[in-house]
Design a protein around this motif. Structure first.
Motif, short mmCIF file in Angstrom:
data_model
loop_
_atom_site.label_atom_id
_atom_site.label_comp_id
_atom_site.label_asym_id
_atom_site.label_seq_id
_atom_site.Cartn_x
_atom_site.Cartn_y
_atom_site.Cartn_z
N PRO A 234 16.22 13.30 12.83
CA PRO A 234 14.97 13.02 13.35
C PRO A 234 14.85 13.26 14.80
O PRO A 234 15.95 13.35 15.50
CB PRO A 234 14.85 11.59 13.17
N THR A 235 13.74 13.66 15.41
CA THR A 235 13.74 13.95 16.77
C THR A 235 14.09 12.81 17.75
O THR A 235 14.20 13.04 18.86
CB THR A 235 12.11 14.47 17.01
N LYS A 236 13.89 11.71 17.17
CA LYS A 236 14.25 10.48 17.85
C LYS A 236 15.61 10.69 18.56
O LYS A 236 16.05 9.71 19.56
CB LYS A 236 13.83 8.93 17.49
N PHE A 237 16.51 11.32 17.89
CA PHE A 237 17.94 11.65 18.25
C PHE A 237 18.04 12.06 19.59
O PHE A 237 19.19 12.47 20.17
CB PHE A 237 18.78 11.88 17.08
N GLY A 238 16.88 12.91 19.94
CA GLY A 238 16.63 13.67 21.03
C GLY A 238 17.73 15.10 21.21
O GLY A 238 18.21 15.50 21.99
N ILE A 239 18.09 15.68 19.91
CA ILE A 239 19.00 16.87 20.01
C ILE A 239 17.83 18.09 19.94
O ILE A 239 16.87 18.25 19.56
CB ILE A 239 19.57 16.98 18.49
N ALA A 240 18.14 18.99 20.95
CA ALA A 240 17.44 20.21 21.12
C ALA A 240 17.62 21.06 20.10
O ALA A 240 18.52 21.07 19.22
CB ALA A 240 17.83 20.80 22.46
N GLU A 241 16.64 22.00 20.01
CA GLU A 241 16.80 23.08 19.01
C GLU A 241 17.67 24.12 19.32
O GLU A 241 18.07 24.16 20.60
CB GLU A 241 15.22 23.80 18.92
N ASN A 242 18.16 24.91 18.27
CA ASN A 242 19.19 25.98 18.56
C ASN A 242 20.50 25.40 19.18
O ASN A 242 21.16 26.25 19.82
CB ASN A 242 18.78 27.19 19.08
N VAL A 243 20.96 24.41 19.02
CA VAL A 243 21.93 23.61 19.55
C VAL A 243 23.21 23.54 18.36
O VAL A 243 22.90 23.12 17.24
CB VAL A 243 21.93 22.19 20.11
N GLU A 244 24.36 24.32 18.79
CA GLU A 244 25.27 24.67 17.69
C GLU A 244 26.31 23.26 17.74
O GLU A 244 26.48 22.79 18.83
CB GLU A 244 26.20 25.79 17.99
#
Length: 73
Positions: free
Chosen positions: A15-25
């Motif tokens: 979920p976006t609420k975790f604050g993880i950006a796109e294209n992060v490995e």
């Protein structure tokens, strides 16, 4: 969260609420109890040095003292 099949992979949507950006490995590590931990992948300093035409000297900055105690296995 629930896993789902996508082609030959099992996908876990975060979920976006975790604050993880796109294209992060991330590296996935499976524990003895079947738990999974995700660790953000860091840049390889050796690969970066090669790209920039540099050499890394691993001997600089290491203490010249002999190990003491349990450091020697």
């Amino acid at each position: 969260m629930k896993t789902r099949r996508q082609g030959n992979a099992i996908v876990l949507t975060v979920p976006t609420k975790f604050g993880i950006a796109e294209n992060v490995e991330y590296l996935a590590v499976k524990g003895a109890d079947d738990s999974i931990t995700f660790i953000k992948k860091k840049k390889n300093i050796f690969d970066e040095a090669i790209k920039q035409g540099q050499k890394l000297d691993a001997t600089l900055g290491f203490p010249e003292e002999q190990p003491q105690g349990e450091e020697i296995l």
